[in-house]
Design a protein around this motif. Structure first.
Motif, PDB file in Angstrom:
ATOM      1  N   GLY A  18       0.814  -1.210   0.000  1.00 21.22           N
ATOM      2  CA  GLY A  18       0.000   0.000   0.000  1.00 21.22           C
ATOM      3  C   GLY A  18       0.843   1.254   0.000  1.00 21.22           C
ATOM      4  O   GLY A  18       0.533   2.219   0.718  1.00 21.22           O
ATOM      5  N   TRP A  19       1.898   1.234  -0.799  1.00 19.86           N
ATOM      6  CA  TRP A  19       2.828   2.360  -0.834  1.00 19.86           C
ATOM      7  C   TRP A  19       2.063   3.661  -1.143  1.00 19.86           C
ATOM      8  O   TRP A  19       1.238   3.708  -2.046  1.00 19.86           O
ATOM      9  N   GLY A  20       2.367   4.686  -0.392  1.00 15.01           N
ATOM     10  CA  GLY A  20       1.730   5.978  -0.589  1.00 15.01           C
ATOM     11  C   GLY A  20       0.530   6.202   0.309  1.00 15.01           C
ATOM     12  O   GLY A  20       0.041   7.339   0.428  1.00 15.01           O
ATOM     13  N   GLY A  21       0.032   5.143   0.947  1.00 13.89           N
ATOM     14  CA  GLY A  21      -1.096   5.289   1.860  1.00 13.89           C
ATOM     15  C   GLY A  21      -0.700   5.989   3.141  1.00 13.89           C
ATOM     16  O   GLY A  21       0.469   5.992   3.544  1.00 13.89           O
ATOM     17  N   ALA A  22      -1.677   6.591   3.790  1.00 16.71           N
ATOM     18  CA  ALA A  22      -1.416   7.360   5.009  1.00 16.71           C
ATOM     19  C   ALA A  22      -1.043   6.438   6.164  1.00 16.71           C
ATOM     20  O   ALA A  22      -1.516   5.302   6.258  1.00 16.71           O
ATOM     21  N   LEU A  23      -0.175   6.942   7.036  1.00  7.59           N
ATOM     22  CA  LEU A  23       0.234   6.229   8.244  1.00  7.59           C
ATOM     23  C   LEU A  23       0.104   7.169   9.438  1.00  7.59           C
ATOM     24  O   LEU A  23       0.177   8.403   9.291  1.00  7.59           O
ATOM     25  N   PRO A  24      -0.051   6.624  10.643  1.00  6.84           N
ATOM     26  CA  PRO A  24      -0.115   7.478  11.838  1.00  6.84           C
ATOM     27  C   PRO A  24       1.197   8.233  12.045  1.00  6.84           C
ATOM     28  O   PRO A  24       2.229   7.932  11.446  1.00  6.84           O
ATOM     29  N   GLN A  25       1.148   9.208  12.945  1.00  2.70           N
ATOM     30  CA  GLN A  25       2.332  10.003  13.268  1.00  2.70           C
ATOM     31  C   GLN A  25       3.438   9.107  13.812  1.00  2.70           C
ATOM     32  O   GLN A  25       3.180   8.113  14.493  1.00  2.70           O
ATOM     33  N   VAL A  31      15.020  -9.299  -5.087  1.00  2.00           N
ATOM     34  CA  VAL A  31      14.212  -9.166  -3.872  1.00  2.00           C
ATOM     35  C   VAL A  31      13.944  -7.687  -3.622  1.00  2.00           C
ATOM     36  O   VAL A  31      14.856  -6.856  -3.711  1.00  2.00           O
ATOM     37  N   ALA A  32      12.708  -7.380  -3.309  1.00  4.40           N
ATOM     38  CA  ALA A  32      12.345  -6.030  -2.874  1.00  4.40           C
ATOM     39  C   ALA A  32      11.593  -6.143  -1.564  1.00  4.40           C
ATOM     40  O   ALA A  32      10.855  -7.111  -1.336  1.00  4.40           O
ATOM     41  N   GLN A  33      11.786  -5.154  -0.706  1.00  8.63           N
ATOM     42  CA  GLN A  33      11.093  -5.153   0.584  1.00  8.63           C
ATOM     43  C   GLN A  33      10.601  -3.751   0.917  1.00  8.63           C
ATOM     44  O   GLN A  33      11.265  -2.756   0.609  1.00  8.63           O
ATOM     45  N   VAL A  34       9.447  -3.708   1.538  1.00  6.73           N
ATOM     46  CA  VAL A  34       8.910  -2.476   2.105  1.00  6.73           C
ATOM     47  C   VAL A  34       8.743  -2.702   3.600  1.00  6.73           C
ATOM     48  O   VAL A  34       8.085  -3.672   4.020  1.00  6.73           O
ATOM     49  N   ALA A  35       9.353  -1.841   4.392  1.00  2.00           N
ATOM     50  CA  ALA A  35       9.258  -1.937   5.850  1.00  2.00           C
ATOM     51  C   ALA A  35       8.404  -0.799   6.382  1.00  2.00           C
ATOM     52  O   ALA A  35       8.530   0.347   5.935  1.00  2.00           O
ATOM     53  N   GLU A  36       7.526  -1.128   7.315  1.00  2.00           N
ATOM     54  CA  GLU A  36       6.756  -0.122   8.044  1.00  2.00           C
ATOM     55  C   GLU A  36       7.261  -0.088   9.476  1.00  2.00           C
ATOM     56  O   GLU A  36       7.313  -1.132  10.140  1.00  2.00           O
ATOM     57  N   PHE A  42      13.678   7.374   8.275  1.00  2.70           N
ATOM     58  CA  PHE A  42      13.750   8.736   7.720  1.00  2.70           C
ATOM     59  C   PHE A  42      12.362   9.260   7.364  1.00  2.70           C
ATOM     60  O   PHE A  42      12.021  10.418   7.635  1.00  2.70           O
ATOM     61  N   ALA A  43      11.550   8.373   6.759  1.00  2.00           N
ATOM     62  CA  ALA A  43      10.202   8.798   6.379  1.00  2.00           C
ATOM     63  C   ALA A  43       9.385   9.176   7.606  1.00  2.00           C
ATOM     64  O   ALA A  43       8.534  10.081   7.546  1.00  2.00           O
TER      65      ALA A  43
END
Length: 740
Positions: free
Chosen positions: A588-595, A611-616, A721-722
């Protein structure tokens, strides 16, 4: 450990072997079919067969190749495996290759661990009998399927001749051969003896992928039941008659030597049998581990710390920094790759950016601590151990005991956490040195503290990246200077040409994003007192952190979305682009996340896989919590999807521990970390939700044991960083964040 087959088959003279002759079928033990195959890179003996007869013969003319498929009269297929099982699933995936082409059920394949022998069992990629580098399936993919296909066609031919029917009218399924028109059936075991006498086809036809029955399907791990019910034997489980237990203390100062030891108190402890002195260690031998530990604690030991007694981690980092900055050096380093003219383009560009990144020494911290059981006798040496390199263990024992190779027997076991640590044999050599002084077998077990503070660590790297950018913020020149220890120079020096360690620059030499005006350099800087070695990936694990952090910084400078910025530069690598887009979509790249929460990503090509990874992540006052990791994998043909997913999950957990917390530091010559209280492994309650998505295709298999670990650290750092706007360039992340 010698297999039954080896003890009963005569050795043949070594000769050259043509590629198309690497499969040989022979009359086997007990009237079965023995199919040997030579892994392509290694040359070995060959056998010629004369005129064949239709009657069963008990004599055989086999040769001893790298591995064997044995079909017994009862239909059981035995595969001698040249790899070791250390949790990566090879003892399930490797037999799947054979079972697929032989048309047999996986349950009918029995495995035997190969003995130590580089001539017969060398990995075709690594060139020796090694389990590592995510090579098990990559190396076995074609030769094992060819061996299975050869076995099937010989068995099929034997049945067709026995029935006097055309070969093409016969079919196989589940270890049975059928002739539809006549209704006849026969088992593999019943025709194995006759099949062994047939002439060898020049080539075999492998299955079309669309006809795969096992490959690509989830298979239950064959080693799981024994591990659940306790029957599985790891190195630490070895039991030998009359065996004693020993534990050791080495110099607490790196490189220190033993000066003296007063063992009077230790000898008075019930159960202590003997105290053995080595040049740099002392071992207490006892009836059981508790007595050995008590005896060790009672020793009064004096050490000579030597030149490293005042060594501090800041001294090591300072040396790396000086080397990277070319202070006192005549040349900037060994050029790993040079395309175009980086320096001219960089100097003339009005948009330039540079950054320095650091990753620390790391311990493998396997759950099973170092251990080895040895019995040295005048005419033989037996070693019970879990090792990734049985022939290196054998070689070390040969040097210490002065016995020939055929008198050194390596009884290999399951490994409870290798991660590269058991690619070294220092603990095995130490156990052999201790056992030489004893008249009985001894199991040497390192305590966790001994394991942690006297390890062989993943190198500390100090890397500088530079880029010249066009007006849109895209790199038009790229430089990566890698500075650190050379594992290859110690472990496989023949792989280091003109001072270039290929592992140190893996992933950096061919970055996904840079094609023009590229300069990649390597500077070797060895840390005093510390021996560096393999981790769950080495070069890639550090280079991916550097490169994927750097490209994220360039995207920020260009005021572009990190995903869009990457995608715009990898059109020439469609498989990389596909995994990156898939991971981003699923996350869900680009979706809103809490502060205080953020997403970060990474993409890589390593060990033959994309391999690609997305970390939250969520960033608190004094900690970073990884809440979710979405991983997309293109490892070519998937043999066992369950294994691929499990390896990615395990690699991600392993990588998170290293990214957030782990480091090996030195103070006054001593390693400061000692156990899991100060060298953290991610706890169960800290583990994130992990999603693994596979891209299926018919490309050759890539490796999966290490790529998951390499990809996760930069994804987490970019997510931090994000979430915070703080760019962290030095691992581990939590201590670095607290210092910003």
């Amino acid at each position: 450990m010698m297999t039954r087959l080896e003890t009963e088959l005569p050795a043949l003279p070594e000769t050259g072997l043509a590629r198309r002759e690497f499969l040989i079928a022979t009359a086997g033990v007990g009237g079965g079919l023995v199919l040997g195959f030579l892994l392509p890179r290694v040359m070995g003996p060959q056998a010629k067969h004369g005129a064949e007869t239709s009657t069963f013969r008990t004599e055989s003319r086999p040769f001893v190749p790298n591995a064997f498929i044995r079909v017994d009269p009862d239909g059981l297929v035995t595969l001698t495996v040249h790899k070791v099982e250390m949790g990566q699933g090879t003892f399930t995936s490797i037999p799947m290759l054979v079972a697929e082409e032989m048309d047999i059920d996986l349950a009918k394949v029995k495995l035997e661990q190969a003995p130590a022998d580089d001539k017969k069992y060398a990995d075709p990629i690594l060139g020796s009998q090694v389990t590592g580098g995510s090579t098990s399936i990559r190396g076995a993919w074609k030769p094992l399927r060819e061996a299975g296909a050869m076995a099937r066609i010989l068995l099929l031919t034997a049945a067709s001749k026995q029935w006097n029917v055309p070969l093409e009218e016969c079919t196989t399924s589940g270890g049975m051969i059928s002739h539809g028109k006549s209704g006849k059936t026969v088992s593999y075991g019943e025709v194995a003896g006759a099949a062994a006498l047939l002439p060898i086809p020049q080539k075999v036809q492998l299955k079309d992928p669309q006809h795969y029955r096992l490959i690509g399907t989830p298979a239950k791990r064959l080693d799981t039941p024994s591990k659940v019910n306790g029957q599985a034997k790891f190195g630490i489980d070895a039991q030998v008659p009359n065996m004693k237990i020993a534990t050791v203390a080495a110099s607490p100062i790196l490189g220190g030597k033993l000066t003296s030891v007063d063992d009077s108190k230790a000898r008075s402890i019930k159960g202590v049998v003997q105290v053995v002195k080595l040049e740099d260690a002392v071992a207490v031998v006892a009836d059981h581990m508790w007595a050995a530990k008590q005896g060790l604690a009672a020793l009064d030991i004096k050490w000579d710390g030597g030149r490293n007694a005042s060594l501090d981690i800041k001294d090591i980092v300072g040396q790396l920094q000086e080397a990277s900055n070319n202070q006192g050096r005549a040349a900037p380093g060994v050029v790993a790759r040079s395309v175009g003219d980086f320096r001219k383009t960089f100097e003339q560009s009005k948009h330039r950016f540079e950054a320095t990144y650091q990753v620390p020494f790391l311990s493998q911290a396997g759950l099973e601590p170092m251990n080895c059981t040895v019995h040295v006798q005048p005419d033989r040496c037996d070693i019970w151990v879990g090792t990734q390199v049985p022939t290196l263990a054998q070689a070390g024992a040969m040097t210490l005991t002065k016995l020939p190779a055929e008198k050194i027997f390596i009884h290999n076991h399951y490994i409870g956490g290798g991660f590269g640590r058991r690619l070294d044999v220092d603990f095995i050599n130490q156990a052999v040195a201790i056992a030489k002084q004893l008249p009985y077998p001894v199991k040497v077990v390192w305590t966790r503290e001994e394991d942690m503070q006297h390890g062989i660590y993943r190198p500390y790297y100090y890397d500088k990246l530079s880029a010249a950018l066009d007006d849109q913020g895209k790199p038009i020149a790229w430089s990566h200077r890698v500075t650190g220890s050379s594992v290859m120079s110690r472990w496989v020096p023949q792989m280091v040409e003109n001072g270039l360690d290929p592992d140190a620059v893996e992933g950096a030499r061919d970055p996904l994003y840079a094609r023009d005006n590229l300069l990649v350099e390597y500077i070797r800087q060895e840390p005093p007192g510390i021996v560096t070695g393999w981790w769950r990936g080495v070069g890639v694990t550090h280079n991916m952190f550097m490169i994927e952090s750097f490209i994220d910084e360039l995207a920020h400078l260009a005021k572009q979305d990190p995903l869009a910025y990457r995608l715009s530069q990898i059109d020439h690598v469609p498989r990389a682009k596909a995994v990156l887009q898939l991971a981003a979509d699923k996350a869900g790249w680009g979706g809103a996340l809490p502060q205080n929460q953020g997403r970060g990503l990474s993409v890589q090509f390593a060990f033959g896989s994309y391999v690609a990874q997305v970390a939250e992540v969520e960033v608190g006052k004094d900690d970073i919590r990884v809440k979710r990791v979405v991983c997309a994998v293109d490892c070519g043909t998937v043999v066992n999807p369950d294994t691929v997913v499990a390896q990615m999950e395990g690699g991600i957990i392993f990588g998170i521990s290293g990214a957030l917390y782990d480091q090996i530091t030195v103070k006054q010559g001593r390693v400061e970390q000692s156990n899991f209280d100060n060298y953290r492994v991610l706890r169960m309650n800290e583990a994130p939700v992990i999603e693994v998505h596979l891209i299926r295709n018919n490309e050759a298999p890539g490796g999966v044991g290490e790529p998951g670990t390499a990809a996760v650290a930069p994804a987490i750092a970019n997510a931090v960083f994000a979430a915070t706007g703080k760019r962290i360039r030095t691992l581990p992340l939590v201590p670095s964040l607290m210092q910003t």
